[in-house]
Design a protein around this motif. Structure first.
Motif, short mmCIF file in Angstrom:
data_model
loop_
_atom_site.label_atom_id
_atom_site.label_comp_id
_atom_site.label_asym_id
_atom_site.label_seq_id
_atom_site.Cartn_x
_atom_site.Cartn_y
_atom_site.Cartn_z
N ARG A 18 0.83 -1.21 0.00
CA ARG A 18 0.00 0.00 0.00
C ARG A 18 0.87 1.26 0.00
N ASP A 19 1.89 1.26 0.83
CA ASP A 19 2.76 2.44 0.92
C ASP A 19 3.57 2.63 -0.35
N GLY A 20 4.01 1.50 -0.96
CA GLY A 20 4.77 1.59 -2.20
C GLY A 20 3.93 2.15 -3.33
N VAL A 21 2.69 1.68 -3.43
CA VAL A 21 1.78 2.17 -4.47
C VAL A 21 1.49 3.65 -4.25
N ARG A 22 1.31 4.02 -3.01
CA ARG A 22 1.03 5.43 -2.70
C ARG A 22 2.18 6.32 -3.18
N MET A 23 3.40 5.87 -2.96
CA MET A 23 4.57 6.65 -3.41
C MET A 23 4.57 6.80 -4.93
N VAL A 24 4.24 5.72 -5.65
CA VAL A 24 4.18 5.78 -7.11
C VAL A 24 3.14 6.79 -7.56
#
Length: 213
Positions: A18-24
């Protein structure tokens, strides 16, 4: 001139993903993640409260899964569009996602390269299917699912209403558009799905689970 924001709700039970996708997503100047959820129930509640432009959902979540959440979100907040971000590549998952009201489906392994394109396509009214899935479905010979993913949100609405037996005038009144626009949508649907008359449309909608026989 200010850039029009695209507001996004993100739901995945894995915090790292979730956090990785948010950064993208937030690397895009016009994307704003306004809420994150750990499960389907929380996603539905946040969509109710925040009215995002798009909800990006995982399918496999504890409690209410992403498919059930998508149906609830589309029912309660039809202005919120749904994209699934999933590890599942099976044909059955894609079909269920489309039935649940999604207009985008992206594989998690391609999130960094495909999700931004999917969001932009869906936000402008198009559908988006991960290129890897299109290739796989074509190999399986399931051209129906590929064609259905080519329809816009409005074309999907018109297809369902035509299949339910509504006239062009009734559809125009329900969707608050002109009869001429309905006719144009019907023509586009016929061409995209390679169908020839209303009977074909009804059979197609039943086959895809869009209406009951």
């Amino acid at each position: 001139m200010a850039i029009a924001e695209i507001t996004i709700l993100l739901a995945d039970d894995h915090a790292v993903m979730r956090d990785g996708v948010r950064m993208v997503l937030e690397a895009q100047p016009d994307f704003r993640v306004i809420g994150t959820a750990n499960d389907g129930t929380e996603a539905v509640d946040l969509a109710d409260a925040l009215h995002p432009d798009l909800a990006v959902l995982d399918i496999a979540m504890p409690g209410m899964n992403g498919l059930a959440a998508a149906r609830e979100i589309r029912s309660r907040s039809p202005e919120t569009k749904v994209i699934f971000l999933s590890m599942h590549e099976g044909e059955e998952y894609l079909k269920e996602a489309l039935r649940a009201g999604a207009t985008g489906y992206v594989l998690k392994r391609a999130a960094a390269t495909e999700l931004v394109s999917a969001i932009r396509a869906v936000q402008r009214g198009d559908s988006y299917l991960d290129p890897a899935l299109i290739a796989k479905l074509n190999q399986l010979g399931d051209s129906d699912t590929v064609k259905l993913a080519d329809l816009t949100d409005r074309e999907l609405e018109v297809l369902k209403l035509v299949a339910e037996g509504l006239t062009n005038r009734q559809i125009a009144a329900q969707l608050v558009i002109s009869v001429k626009t309905v006719q144009s949508h019907r023509t586009n649907i016929m061409e995209k799905l390679d169908l020839h008359d209303r009977t074909d449309l009804v059979k197609y909608a039943i086959r895809r689970g869009m209406i009951e026989p």
